[in-house]
Scaffold this active site. Sequence first.
Site, mmCIF file in Angstrom:
data_model
loop_
_atom_site.group_PDB
_atom_site.id
_atom_site.type_symbol
_atom_site.label_atom_id
_atom_site.label_comp_id
_atom_site.label_asym_id
_atom_site.label_seq_id
_atom_site.Cartn_x
_atom_site.Cartn_y
_atom_site.Cartn_z
ATOM 1 N N HIS A 513 0.849 -1.185 0.000
ATOM 2 C CA HIS A 513 0.000 0.000 0.000
ATOM 3 C C HIS A 513 0.889 1.241 0.000
ATOM 4 O O HIS A 513 0.914 2.001 0.961
ATOM 5 C CB HIS A 513 -0.942 -0.018 1.208
ATOM 6 C CG HIS A 513 -1.820 -1.235 1.260
ATOM 7 N ND1 HIS A 513 -2.528 -1.615 2.359
ATOM 8 C CD2 HIS A 513 -2.105 -2.146 0.297
ATOM 9 C CE1 HIS A 513 -3.206 -2.716 2.082
ATOM 10 N NE2 HIS A 513 -2.964 -3.071 0.844
HETATM 11 C C1 LIG Z 1 0.131 -9.191 -2.103
HETATM 12 C C2 LIG Z 1 -0.751 -7.999 -2.299
HETATM 13 C C3 LIG Z 1 -1.990 -7.949 -1.653
HETATM 14 C C4 LIG Z 1 -2.817 -6.837 -1.821
HETATM 15 N N1 LIG Z 1 -4.045 -6.852 -1.239
HETATM 16 C C5 LIG Z 1 -4.851 -5.775 -1.335
HETATM 17 C C6 LIG Z 1 -6.139 -5.776 -0.724
HETATM 18 O O1 LIG Z 1 -6.558 -6.758 -0.132
HETATM 19 N N2 LIG Z 1 -6.886 -4.653 -0.823
HETATM 20 C C7 LIG Z 1 -6.458 -3.554 -1.480
HETATM 21 O O2 LIG Z 1 -7.183 -2.556 -1.487
HETATM 22 N N3 LIG Z 1 -5.271 -3.541 -2.134
HETATM 23 C C8 LIG Z 1 -4.457 -4.626 -2.070
HETATM 24 N N4 LIG Z 1 -3.251 -4.638 -2.725
HETATM 25 C C9 LIG Z 1 -2.885 -3.449 -3.523
HETATM 26 C C10 LIG Z 1 -3.479 -3.523 -4.920
HETATM 27 O O3 LIG Z 1 -3.004 -4.656 -5.584
HETATM 28 C C11 LIG Z 1 -3.110 -2.247 -5.672
HETATM 29 O O4 LIG Z 1 -3.682 -1.134 -4.979
HETATM 30 C C12 LIG Z 1 -3.639 -2.200 -7.106
HETATM 31 O O5 LIG Z 1 -3.301 -3.346 -7.822
HETATM 32 C C13 LIG Z 1 -3.045 -0.972 -7.785
HETATM 33 O O6 LIG Z 1 -3.510 -0.848 -9.105
HETATM 34 P P1 LIG Z 1 -2.689 0.023 -10.153
HETATM 35 O O7 LIG Z 1 -3.398 -0.063 -11.446
HETATM 36 O O8 LIG Z 1 -2.419 1.359 -9.570
HETATM 37 O O9 LIG Z 1 -1.256 -0.697 -10.241
HETATM 38 P P2 LIG Z 1 -0.889 -2.193 -10.664
HETATM 39 O O10 LIG Z 1 -2.050 -3.090 -10.505
HETATM 40 O O11 LIG Z 1 0.357 -2.547 -9.957
HETATM 41 O O12 LIG Z 1 -0.563 -2.060 -12.226
HETATM 42 C C14 LIG Z 1 0.524 -1.312 -12.709
HETATM 43 C C15 LIG Z 1 1.025 -1.962 -13.985
HETATM 44 O O13 LIG Z 1 1.923 -1.066 -14.637
HETATM 45 C C16 LIG Z 1 2.995 -1.819 -15.197
HETATM 46 N N5 LIG Z 1 4.131 -0.907 -15.398
HETATM 47 C C17 LIG Z 1 4.893 -0.308 -14.442
HETATM 48 N N6 LIG Z 1 5.826 0.483 -15.017
HETATM 49 C C18 LIG Z 1 5.646 0.400 -16.352
HETATM 50 C C19 LIG Z 1 6.315 1.005 -17.463
HETATM 51 N N7 LIG Z 1 7.317 1.861 -17.302
HETATM 52 N N8 LIG Z 1 5.882 0.690 -18.725
HETATM 53 C C20 LIG Z 1 4.840 -0.185 -18.901
HETATM 54 N N9 LIG Z 1 4.202 -0.785 -17.873
HETATM 55 C C21 LIG Z 1 4.578 -0.485 -16.609
HETATM 56 C C22 LIG Z 1 3.247 -2.904 -14.165
HETATM 57 O O14 LIG Z 1 3.942 -4.002 -14.729
HETATM 58 C C23 LIG Z 1 1.823 -3.250 -13.730
HETATM 59 O O15 LIG Z 1 1.268 -4.293 -14.504
HETATM 60 C C24 LIG Z 1 -2.406 -5.739 -2.617
HETATM 61 C C25 LIG Z 1 -1.164 -5.799 -3.284
HETATM 62 C C26 LIG Z 1 -0.358 -6.923 -3.136
HETATM 63 C C27 LIG Z 1 0.939 -6.990 -3.869
#
Ligand SMILES: Cc1cc2nc3c(=O)[nH]c(=O)nc-3n(C[C@H](O)[C@H](O)[C@H](O)COP(=O)(O)OP(=O)(O)OC[C@H]3O[C@@H](n4cnc5c(N)ncnc54)[C@H](O)[C@@H]3O)c2cc1C
Length: 586
Positions: A513
């Site tokens: 987080h």
């Molecule tokens: C083990 C674990 C448990 C979790 N449990 C919870 C939970 O129970 N409840 C909760 O609210 N949240 C939880 N989270 C957090 C939640 O997963 C994230 O808040 C959410 O996935 C964020 O979404 P996002 O789209 O911001 O980023 P992400 O889902 O991380 O997606 C970002 C993407 O961008 C890609 N990327 C990065 N840099 C580049 C680049 N330069 N060029 C191209 N692609 C790139 C990455 O490869 C990734 O696929 C958990 C996280 C983990 C790891």
Amino acid sequence: MARQLPGKDVVIIGFGWTGAIMAEQLTDAGLEVLALERGPWRDTPTHFATTFAQDELRFYWRHGMFQEASHDTVTFRNNEEQMALPMRRWGSFLPGNGVGGAGVHWNGQTFRFLPSDFVARSHNEERYGRLPEEMTVQDYGVTYDELEPHFDHFEKICGISGQAGNVNGERVEGGNPFEGMRSEHYPNPPMQMTFSQDRFMASARQLGLDPFPGPSANMSRAYTNPLGMQLAPCTYCGFCEKYGCGNYSKASPQTTIIPALMRRENFVLRTHSEVIAIEKSADGSRATGVRYVDSQGDEYVQPAEIVILAAYPLQNTRLLLLSGIGEPYDPQDGTGVVGKNYCYQVMSSVNVFYDDHYTNEFVGAGALGAVVDNYNGDNFDHSGLGFIGGGYIACWTTNTRPIESHPVPDGVPGWGSEWKQAVRENFLKTTAVGLHGASMAHRSNYLDLDPVYTDRWGRPLLRMTYDFTLNDRLLTAHITPFVEEIARGMGGREVKVNRRRGSYDSKPYQTTHNTGGTIMGESPSDSVTNRYCQSWDLPNLFITGAGLFPQNAGYNPTGTVGALAYWSANAIINTYLARPGPLVQS
Ligand SMILES: Cc1cc2nc3c(=O)[nH]c(=O)nc-3n(C[C@H](O)[C@H](O)[C@H](O)COP(=O)(O)OP(=O)(O)OC[C@H]3O[C@@H](n4cnc5c(N)ncnc54)[C@H](O)[C@@H]3O)c2cc1C
Ligand code: SF4
């Protein structure tokens, strides 16, 4: 020499939860959308089949789905006196990589922040007086009421299982009495509670508290979401956290959005495509597209009318800094905004050990739990306590996976025959109660570019300077005794209190987080984006994710992350497209 590609209406950097939400919304509005994801393609039947999805060695210990730390990592230090060193193996957080991002291996605990969390500075100052100078806490610029329809939509997309506490201002028995008003009930009923949750709820009620079932993105029954995606009832196999679900029972981009999106002709996804910079016009007033590298090391320039930065808070901040967008934050004089207000989460827990009762914690799910919110946010009087914010107390049964987790009572050595005996005696007869605490912004916690270490392309790594603040320490010291009180009331033989001690340690897993760095707000002098998540500097650049949070609340972030993505997409479709330009005048 980079190859110039034909232009698109929209290019999305990163294809996790928020990249998928943005792509779905903007293609639905008729735009030509291209998503660039640095990692591989992943889908349920081929990558998370139940025959191998529960492989603890492969997925957790060998980091099968996380960002490749040997390609690109973060350097870390607790304060400016120290030299930051690279995290060569992920520990306290686990950034995602590949289609679905961290949304593949998340737990699914899906909360809405409290209404007062969105106005943390004005609310707390009005009630308790001026905050200390070094607490750089801010209001979001958007309110809970404005986000409510978008929370509701995200919950329907995910099929959240839960018990509402406040529907249209009417208190609903059994739900969270402190939650903001919701327009509708959760789409699915709560999950089936186990022995541990029953004991937790009974103990909490005995103490006059208000327990409720944790809102869960693990399905309590079969469900079809608004995009026609079908999800199956959860089997309580317990391999959500850090794993993909092979049973179509955990909401993820793969199970709720991507199959519908891939059928749209105006959507293209390119995997193994790492964006290395956001390109700007010569006068620096607009984003013109992105520069990316494929798995062969070939470089491309992808022009686009709109750029969406959806690469997770750490990469979002780094890409802005590497691309020279926005003024970098300077902790000395508090000027600049990019990298400002990095926050995390502050945890403590209590293990409960039973003699006569089997808790069988292997029967679990990522978001199977019971929660108490009486000590969260401003749900209690903070007068004279010296801190603001709070956290929820919960008993989650996410599965004590055998390699990762084998709690033993106090006084047992860390290895040897005595330890083995204690594991044998306690493994099936233990549970835990935890505090999931807020992390308030502080002037000395921030992100910038590392002056020494670089990635495989020779670009500076992101540097994290972070430690728990006085507010964090007072918060956990005050609330952990209540966690212990509930745990003691659960009727076990003994408890073991795991207090938060010392400085932040980047090695043991805590939560993924990470928040702040690209915060939203009311003015370009104190934030990176306006209330619509639109860059103050480049009006055709929109940013997603928890990097927008000016400080972290006492909840898991993704419910609010999802709502903000829908809110921002709505502003692009309904306002920006008709009049491209700043949606808020600075
Ligand atoms: C083990 C674990 C448990 C979790 N449990 C919870 C939970 O129970 N409840 C909760 O609210 N949240 C939880 N989270 C957090 C939640 O997963 C994230 O808040 C959410 O996935 C964020 O979404 P996002 O789209 O911001 O980023 P992400 O889902 O991380 O997606 C970002 C993407 O961008 C890609 N990327 C990065 N840099 C580049 C680049 N330069 N060029 C191209 N692609 C790139 C990455 O490869 C990734 O696929 C958990 C996280 C983990 C790891
Ligand atoms: S516990 Fe449920 S949601 Fe989690 S991986 Fe198993 S079947 Fe899927």
